[in-house]
Design a protein around this motif. Structure first.
Motif, PDB file in Angstrom:
ATOM      1  N   ALA A  78       0.841  -1.201   0.000  1.00  0.00           N
ATOM      2  CA  ALA A  78       0.000   0.000   0.000  1.00  0.00           C
ATOM      3  C   ALA A  78       0.874   1.249   0.000  1.00  0.00           C
ATOM      4  CB  ALA A  78      -0.922  -0.010   1.212  1.00  0.00           C
ATOM      5  N   ALA A  79       2.007   1.163   0.704  1.00  0.00           N
ATOM      6  CA  ALA A  79       2.928   2.305   0.746  1.00  0.00           C
ATOM      7  C   ALA A  79       3.503   2.572  -0.643  1.00  0.00           C
ATOM      8  CB  ALA A  79       4.041   2.041   1.751  1.00  0.00           C
ATOM      9  N   ILE A  80       3.857   1.493  -1.358  1.00  0.00           N
ATOM     10  CA  ILE A  80       4.380   1.673  -2.722  1.00  0.00           C
ATOM     11  C   ILE A  80       3.314   2.339  -3.593  1.00  0.00           C
ATOM     12  CG2 ILE A  80       5.282   0.501  -4.770  1.00  0.00           C
ATOM     13  CD1 ILE A  80       6.314  -1.699  -3.008  1.00  0.00           C
ATOM     14  N   THR A  85       0.783   4.241  -2.679  1.00  0.00           N
ATOM     15  CA  THR A  85       0.623   5.651  -2.301  1.00  0.00           C
ATOM     16  C   THR A  85       1.766   6.486  -2.862  1.00  0.00           C
ATOM     17  OG1 THR A  85      -0.326   4.805  -0.265  1.00  0.00           O
ATOM     18  CG2 THR A  85       0.135   7.158  -0.345  1.00  0.00           C
ATOM     19  N   GLN A  86       2.971   5.915  -2.807  1.00  0.00           N
ATOM     20  CA  GLN A  86       4.141   6.625  -3.326  1.00  0.00           C
ATOM     21  C   GLN A  86       3.998   6.852  -4.831  1.00  0.00           C
ATOM     22  OE1 GLN A  86       6.391   7.869  -1.236  1.00  0.00           O
ATOM     23  NE2 GLN A  86       7.146   8.982  -3.027  1.00  0.00           N
ATOM     24  N   ARG A  87       3.487   5.841  -5.528  1.00  0.00           N
ATOM     25  CA  ARG A  87       3.297   5.981  -6.977  1.00  0.00           C
ATOM     26  C   ARG A  87       2.357   7.135  -7.294  1.00  0.00           C
ATOM     27  NH1 ARG A  87       4.955   2.333 -10.475  1.00  0.00           N
ATOM     28  NH2 ARG A  87       3.313   2.778 -11.973  1.00  0.00           N
ATOM     29  N   LEU A  88       1.345   7.291  -6.446  1.00  0.00           N
ATOM     30  CA  LEU A  88       0.413   8.396  -6.656  1.00  0.00           C
ATOM     31  C   LEU A  88       1.110   9.733  -6.382  1.00  0.00           C
ATOM     32  CD1 LEU A  88      -2.500   9.390  -7.191  1.00  0.00           C
ATOM     33  CD2 LEU A  88      -2.903   9.212  -4.748  1.00  0.00           C
ATOM     34  N   THR A  89       1.862   9.773  -5.294  1.00  0.00           N
ATOM     35  CA  THR A  89       2.574  11.005  -4.943  1.00  0.00           C
ATOM     36  C   THR A  89       3.537  11.391  -6.058  1.00  0.00           C
ATOM     37  OG1 THR A  89       2.519  10.091  -2.729  1.00  0.00           O
ATOM     38  CG2 THR A  89       3.753  12.140  -3.032  1.00  0.00           C
ATOM     39  N   ASP A  90       4.207  10.371  -6.629  1.00  0.00           N
ATOM     40  CA  ASP A  90       5.178  10.635  -7.698  1.00  0.00           C
ATOM     41  C   ASP A  90       4.507  10.800  -9.060  1.00  0.00           C
ATOM     42  OD1 ASP A  90       6.946  10.264  -5.688  1.00  0.00           O
ATOM     43  OD2 ASP A  90       7.645   8.280  -6.340  1.00  0.00           O
TER      44      ASP A  90
END
Lengths: 282, 389
Positions: free
Chosen positions: B311-313, B315-320
């Motif tokens: 889930a963290a990955i 979320t990070q993909r969305l942030t990036d």
């Protein structure tokens, strides 16, 4: 001896007729009772005024209820004047011509066209061509087209029940055609027209498929605030709940159906009352 | 008299035209309004993803003023609206297809793909069925393949030793994502199966069917089994691959979450339009809320949350704002874990622009497990990788 036979035939026929009345009534009663039993526990003010939720016990139908109400309003405002107008023209002004017959046949056929087709029409005409977008106005216009043939047909039937003698008497008194229609024919036919209108609006209230095609939503967190608003409707909410796996949502669906039934009953009541009033006034 | 008559006819016609025009007139008034767009998050797509989206929207609404609308027009219908910029987000019960990605890129829609939860497909039989405890993927394939139509009709033909009774099959409608996924995972070709089974768009109907028929077998979303546990019997599934757990495995939160229940556990997705993300703050707020909270509501609506590290990955993909699909050409390309972890490793700059292979006809064998597959920095092949057919 022969007479005896006839009596038995008649009794048998009577029995058959009685059975034909009772069977659909019994089935209807069974379904309504079932739905009311399933959904009654969920009926509350909170259910009527709540928004959809993932917790079945907290979910409500407000957006669907308000959406359906506005849809009916738009549908009625568009379909009734056009439908009654068309019927008056066809019945009172139009001459028996080949064109009239053609129009007549087409209107009857349109009344039988599946509602999804009207949804596609609405999508092409209102949503796309007229640029209304997937708005409540587009939904209302689509439903108006859907029920238009019903309004036309039932209004024509109502106009036909007005005896020709009334029109002739009115003309004999020197009334113009317009005066006759306004003062004699329409008031006389009004109860029938109203019944048709309510039937048409009830049909519009229950429609799901054309609304889905036009772009009705399943979940909105707000109520429609303009003709341009996105919207949802009661039948869509019910459909969504029925297809959920959890049994609690099935109860919600039943409660939603009860709300829909009450709404329809209320509309029919209004029609009956109005009709009674009009008949008394004469 | 005649002239009056004509005049009346005319007024009648005019009246009709005017009331007809009401529809049109209102429209021109309306046309002014969209100039001041409402700040609204629009989401459409799969009915499978709807319960999660609804739950997220409900939670989101508690803390935010933004309006959220969710439609249900199926994964395919949702992508159509998404790629023609009608909606900002789409919920999908399968990854975007090459055709859909093509349609999106034609219209200049770039998307960010977010797996939000896992859904398991359960194989179920009637509780009176005492013999079928587990089934292998090979047996299922033999049973559901198009060739089986009219030929494999008895339980004894599926496995020797099972009774010589007719088998009655139940499955979701052929337009559903569940059917697509099942046929791809079991039969091997998407949308290809025998036709002589009872199908319904409403999974509750399938539950009824299997419940009423002693010699039935059906498949549908695990949440429908969970809600009807006492009326159905779950059949364990053996994929014959030892690395992801040996022997028959029953679907549950654990086996779906750690990807040992294979091949019938699938990720479900949210796709976000990147231009909507930049132009509409509400979309940005809602999608990040979605990515962070999907795990919290997944179990409640019958799905399995992504493990926290995955889930963290996501979320990070969305942030990036990582554009493109990791899962689109997926046949049996690797687990969600391996694909997501692989995507994180070599942060090749070219990854930004790379989207899914747009040419549907081009055979894409082992190519591009992640868009990061640039010649200079070959992406590590995810384990369990088979060439896509």
């Amino acid at each position: 001896m022969k007479k005896n036979h006839e009596i038995w035939y008649e009794r048998g026929f009577l029995l058959l007729c009685g059975f034909s009345v009772l069977l659909p009534l019994a089935i209807l009663f069974y379904f309504v009772a079932q739905v009311v039993m399933d959904g009654f526990g969920r009926l509350s003010l909170q259910f009527l005024l709540g928004f959809p939720s993932r917790f079945a016990e907290q979910a409500g139908v407000l957006p669907g209820l308000v959406g359906s109400f506005y849809l009916l309003l738009i549908t009625g405002l568009i379909a009734l004047p056009i439908g009654v107008g068309a019927a008056v023209y066809l019945e009172e002004y139009g001459k028996r011509s080949r064109l009239a017959t053609l129009i007549e046949v087409n209107i009857s056929n349109l009344a039988g066209v599946p509602s999804v087709i009207y949804g596609l029409l609405g999508l092409a005409v209102f949503v796309r061509a007229l640029g209304m977008g997937r708005s409540i106005l587009a939904g209302g216009c689509t439903l108006a087209f859907l029920v238009l043939p019903i309004v036309v047909i039932s209004t024509r039937e109502a106009l036909r029940t007005v005896p020709q003698g009334f029109r002739e008497a009115s003309a004999a008194l020197g009334a113009t055609k317009w005066q006759t229609i306004r003062g004699v024919v329409l008031p006389e036919a009004m109860p029938g027209i109203l019944t048709g209108a309510i039937l048409a609006l009830s049909r519009a209230l229950g429609e799901t498929a054309p609304l889905v095609v036009v772009g009705a939503l399943t979940y909105v967190t707000f109520l429609p605030n303009s003709l341009n608003s996105p919207f949802t409707a009661l039948p869509l909410q019910i459909y969504n709940w029925v297809s959920r796996p959890q049994a609690a949502f099935a109860a919600n669906a039943a409660a939603g159906i009860v709300v829909l039934l009450i709404l329809m009953l209320a509309m029919n009541m209004i029609a009956v009352i109005l009709r009674g009033r009009m008949q008394n006034r004469r | 008299m005649k002239s009056i008559n004509t005049a009346l006819k005319l007024t009648g016609v005019v009246g009709l035209v005017v009331s007809l025009g009401a529809c049109v007139k209102k429209k021109t008034e309306e046309a002014v309004i969209p100039a001041v767009p409402q700040v609204t998050v629009t989401l459409d797509g799969s009915s499978t993803v709807f319960p999660i989206s609804e739950a997220i929207a409900e939670e989101f609404k508690k803390a935010n003023q933004d309006n959220v609308t969710i439609g249900v027009s199926g994964t395919g219908g949702g992508f159509k609206k998404f790629c023609s910029k009608e909606v900002a987000m789409v919920g999908a019960s399968r990854a975007i297809t090459a055709e859909e990605a093509q349609a999106c890129s034609t219209n200049g829609v770039n998307f960010i793909e977010l797996p939000v939860a896992f859904d398991g497909i359960a194989i179920v039989v009637n509780p009176k069925n005492t013999f079928a405890e587990s089934v292998t993927v090979a047996e299922l394939k033999m049973l559901w393949a198009p060739e089986a139509q009219g030929k494999v009709t008895k339980w004894s033909q599926v496995r020797a030793g099972w009774p010589d009774k007719e088998i009655h099959l139940f499955g979701p409608g052929v337009d559903s994502g569940t059917y697509d996924y099942f046929t791809k995972a079991i039969v091997g070709t998407e949308h290809s199966s025998r036709g002589d089974f009872t199908s319904s768009e409403d999974d509750n109907v399938l539950v009824q069917g299997v419940t009423a028929d002693e010699f039935s077998l059906g498949f549908f979303g695990l949440s429908y089994f969970e809600a009807n546990k006492e009326k159905l019997k779950l059949v364990k599934l053996d994929d014959g691959v030892a690395e992801n757990g040996e022997g028959p495995i029953a679907p549950n939160a654990t086996t779906i979450g750690d990807a040992t229940y294979q091949p019938l556990s699938r990720p479900i997705f949210i796709y976000v339009s990147s231009s909507a993300l930049t132009e509409n703050e509400a979309v940005a707020r809602f999608s990040s809320f979605y990515a962070q909270n999907a795990g919290r509501v997944a179990a409640h609506v019958g799905y399995v949350a992504l493990p926290t590290d995955l889930a963290a990955i996501v979320t990070q993909r969305l942030t990036d704002r990582k554009i493109g699909s990791l899962f689109s050409a997926e046949a049996a390309k690797g687990t969600v874990r391996s694909v997501l972890e692989a995507s994180k490793l070599p942060a090749a700059p070219a990854a930004e622009g790379a989207a899914v292979p747009t040419d549907a006809a081009a055979p894409a064998p082992t190519a591009a497990p992640a868009p990061a597959a640039v010649p200079a920095a070959p992406a590590p092949a995810p384990h369990g990788q088979h060439p896509a057919k």
